[in-house]
Scaffold this motif. Structure first.
Motif, PDB file in Angstrom:
ATOM      1  N   LYS A 126       0.838  -1.209   0.000  1.00  0.00           N
ATOM      2  CA  LYS A 126       0.000   0.000   0.000  1.00  0.00           C
ATOM      3  C   LYS A 126       0.870   1.255   0.000  1.00  0.00           C
ATOM      4  N   GLU A 171       2.505   1.684  -3.366  1.00  0.00           N
ATOM      5  CA  GLU A 171       1.494   2.138  -4.329  1.00  0.00           C
ATOM      6  C   GLU A 171       1.211   3.628  -4.127  1.00  0.00           C
ATOM      7  N   LEU A 205       2.408  -0.502  -8.994  1.00  0.00           N
ATOM      8  CA  LEU A 205       1.069  -0.408  -9.571  1.00  0.00           C
ATOM      9  C   LEU A 205       0.334  -1.705  -9.265  1.00  0.00           C
ATOM     10  N   ARG A 206      -0.875  -1.575  -8.737  1.00  0.00           N
ATOM     11  CA  ARG A 206      -1.722  -2.735  -8.434  1.00  0.00           C
ATOM     12  C   ARG A 206      -2.681  -2.907  -9.597  1.00  0.00           C
ATOM     13  N   TYR A 258       1.035  -7.168  -9.057  1.00  0.00           N
ATOM     14  CA  TYR A 258       1.767  -5.943  -8.735  1.00  0.00           C
ATOM     15  C   TYR A 258       2.951  -5.833  -9.680  1.00  0.00           C
ATOM     16  N   THR A 290       6.232   0.694 -11.382  1.00  0.00           N
ATOM     17  CA  THR A 290       6.012   1.796 -12.306  1.00  0.00           C
ATOM     18  C   THR A 290       7.368   2.193 -12.876  1.00  0.00           C
TER      19      THR A 290
END
Length: 108
Positions: A62, A65, A71-72, A84, A87
């Motif tokens: 979390k 992110e 990125l999820r 997951y 980025t």
């Protein structure tokens, strides 16, 4: 030192401090390392780092992110699964951490 240079120096110090707060958290570097090759599901990340509890892994994912590093991605096929991936920002962090890995292999 001129005023503009002092402002630049202060801004740089804040950015360096923030980066150390992110990567200084336990498990972050290993999570980034784990995601460097390809996207992974939560269970695959957990299997890669077995000493990491699922609760802490969830917290770190979390946080990563929120920081724009991970990125999820929910894949709506049956069964629905979540992957997951890093980025662009996360991949660049992984490359920077690679230098630390190389240092560790040589010196530790």
């Amino acid at each position: 030192m001129q005023e503009d240079e002092q402002k630049h120096q202060k801004h740089l110090c804040e950015k360096v401090e923030t980066s150390h707060q992110i990567i200084g958290k336990k498990w972050v570097a290993l999570i980034v390392h784990c995601l460097m090759e390809e996207p992974k599901r939560f269970s695959e990340i957990h299997a890669f780092i077995p000493d990491l509890s699922k609760r802490v892994l969830n917290e770190r994912m979390k946080e990563l992110e929120e920081n724009g590093i991970v990125l999820r991605n929910v894949i709506p096929e049956r069964p629905i699964r979540t992957e997951y991936c890093l980025t662009k920002k996360g991949t660049e962090l992984g490359k920077a951490l690679k230098a630390v890995e190389d240092w560790a292999l040589k010196w530790l």
